[in-house]
Design a protein around this motif. Structure first.
Motif, mmCIF file in Angstrom:
data_model
loop_
_atom_site.group_PDB
_atom_site.id
_atom_site.type_symbol
_atom_site.label_atom_id
_atom_site.label_comp_id
_atom_site.label_asym_id
_atom_site.label_seq_id
_atom_site.Cartn_x
_atom_site.Cartn_y
_atom_site.Cartn_z
ATOM 1 N N UNK A 144 0.829 -1.208 0.000
ATOM 2 C CA UNK A 144 0.000 0.000 0.000
ATOM 3 C C UNK A 144 0.865 1.261 0.000
ATOM 4 N N UNK A 145 1.964 1.238 0.745
ATOM 5 C CA UNK A 145 2.861 2.388 0.762
ATOM 6 C C UNK A 145 3.485 2.602 -0.620
ATOM 7 N N UNK A 146 3.876 1.517 -1.271
ATOM 8 C CA UNK A 146 4.432 1.628 -2.625
ATOM 9 C C UNK A 146 3.415 2.208 -3.590
ATOM 10 N N UNK A 147 2.183 1.721 -3.556
ATOM 11 C CA UNK A 147 1.163 2.224 -4.469
ATOM 12 C C UNK A 147 0.900 3.708 -4.240
ATOM 13 N N UNK A 148 0.923 4.114 -2.984
ATOM 14 C CA UNK A 148 0.739 5.545 -2.672
ATOM 15 C C UNK A 148 1.855 6.364 -3.309
ATOM 16 N N UNK A 149 3.083 5.906 -3.186
ATOM 17 C CA UNK A 149 4.218 6.641 -3.738
ATOM 18 C C UNK A 149 4.202 6.618 -5.266
#
Length: 439
Positions: A144-149
């Motif tokens: 989820x953090x990767x997708x946000x970035x």
């Protein structure tokens, strides 16, 4: 599979309303599908070549392990700048862009997270490198953090769609038959501590309804296991994939992406009659004609569940003219192409859906769930992509896929892959694709 060979199949842009009656052949709306390519480099030369033949849509790959190679929050600025520049180049040229986020390429530090390993009933992990993106809270949080970035790094307001998936191919599903590498043909990938006991379980995903029960066992905690209990266990297993898909979609929405979410859906999935046979046999392997049970591909249920949970969801049929279409085409009468009334017939007792192509079956269930659909061909059989030795050649796929797309009411068809059309060894070019589209 190797990223140089099995690049993510993706498709784009769809109408929001879909009838339960599918169009037949050229009775499709006059404008027809949008035409495009998978795995575009968006280089200056590829943009020019695509524009010359009227390509309207491209899918562009991102790679998690290149974006964040060394640790949480550590972004590779050079890679991000290059990715953004390539995507922007395609957008500025008037091409519509879909992003394959490459979540199936996790960096080494994600693989080292606690609870990251998928485990089957024998304690084995898949040989294809798939991680537990379904049950593991630590993997899901990193994802989820990767997708946000990724959304923040790209001109997201101009992008048509992001795709979501759980498998090592970037599609929906658990690993397939014999991917534990131990000689057993069927694995159930739900035996981690998170899945069984709830330890480190991803939010919104329930743990096993029968902790410790292994499919095929006739008793659980001293009680006889019924067919209904086995079916309930399988619904938990297959719906866990839907919850993981929803988690990715939620992460994209939380990051501010408002476009479409594409769900690559491989194969035909479990047939209702086969599920009845399988659960009557307590999931001991009976009735699993192609490995769909272990992979958790239960489109009959999953599409309906996701339709109410993920706004702007689009089913991506990744097998337009796959090996199942070759077999279905040989039936008398042929069962490969979509027909008007399929969305009713597919749920009618006695309809020979086992003889249908995966494309036809999947399209019918997407329509029943009110979900629009896009599609792509499997790709060159010799390149270890979605094509197999039983598939049509790439040239034949390119020739047949446009009519299949029209007949199934797909609003986009992407040909896999851009690199294959640039390679004379595959015997097909962008001009061939254009000629097939124009008919």
């Amino acid at each position: 599979m190797s990223r140089t060979l099995r690049l993510l199949p993706v498709a784009v842009v769809v109408a929001l309303a879909v009838s339960l009656s599918l169009p037949t052949g050229r009775a499709q709306a006059a404008e027809g599908p949008a035409w495009g390519l998978v795995a575009s480099t968006c280089s200056e030369s590829s943009v020019a070549a695509n524009a010359a033949v009227g390509v309207a849509v491209v899918e562009v790959e991102a790679y998690w392990d290149r974006f964040m190679p060394t640790g949480a929050g550590a972004v590779n600025a050079d890679y991000v700048a290059d990715l953004r520049a390539r995507v922007t180049r395609c957008l500025d040229a008037g091409l519509r862009v879909v992003i394959g986020p490459g979540t199936q390429y996790p960096p080494a530090w994600v693989r080292a997270l606690p609870g990251s390993k998928l485990l089957d009933q024998r304690g084995k992990s898949p040989t294809n490198g798939a991680l537990d993106t379904v049950f593991s809270a630590s993997v899901r949080a990193a994802q989820a953090d990767y997708l946000k970035r990724l959304v923040a790094a790209l001109p997201a307001s101009r992008i048509e769609a992001f795709r979501v998936g759980t498998s090592a191919e970037g599609e929906m599903g658990f690993p397939g038959p014999n991917e534990a590498g131990d000689g057993f043909l069927q694995s159930w990938w739900a035996f981690s501590p998170a899945a069984q006991q709830g330890t480190g379980l991803a939010p919104g995903t329930p743990r096993s309804p029968m902790p410790g029960w292994i499919p095929g066992q006739r008793t659980w905690q001293g009680q006889t296991v019924s067919a209904a209990a086995a079916r309930n266990w399988f619904l938990w297993y297959s719906r866990s994939l839907a919850y993981a898909v929803k988690g990715q979609a939620d992460a994209l929405r939380a990051a501010g992406f408002a476009g479409q979410i594409h769900l690559p859906s491989p194969g035909k999935g479990v047939l209702p009659a086969d599920l009845t046979t399988a659960t009557t046999a307590l999931l001991n392997g009976t009735g699993d004609r192609d490995g769909s049970l272990g992979r958790g591909l239960n489109y009959v249920d999953q599409f309906a569940v996701l339709a109410g949970a993920v706004p702007r969801l689009v089913v991506d049929i990744t097998g337009v003219d796959d090996a199942s279409a070759v077999l279905a085409r040989a039936q008398s009468p042929a069962q490969d192409a979509c027909r008007t009334g399929d969305a009713t017939a597919v749920a009618t007792a006695g309809t020979p859906v086992a003889a249908w192509s995966s494309m036809r079956f999947t399209r019918a269930w997407a329509s029943r769930a009110g979900l629009p659909a896009v599609g792509e061909n499997p790709g060159p059989p010799a390149a270890q992509t979605g094509g197999t030795s039983s598939s049509d050649s790439l040239a034949e796929q390119v020739r047949r896929a446009p009519d299949y797309a029209r007949g199934c009411g797909l609003t986009t068809l992407l040909v896999a892959f851009e690199w294959a059309l640039d390679d004379p060894d595959y015997g097909v070019t962008r001009d061939d694709y254009r000629a097939a589209v124009l008919g």
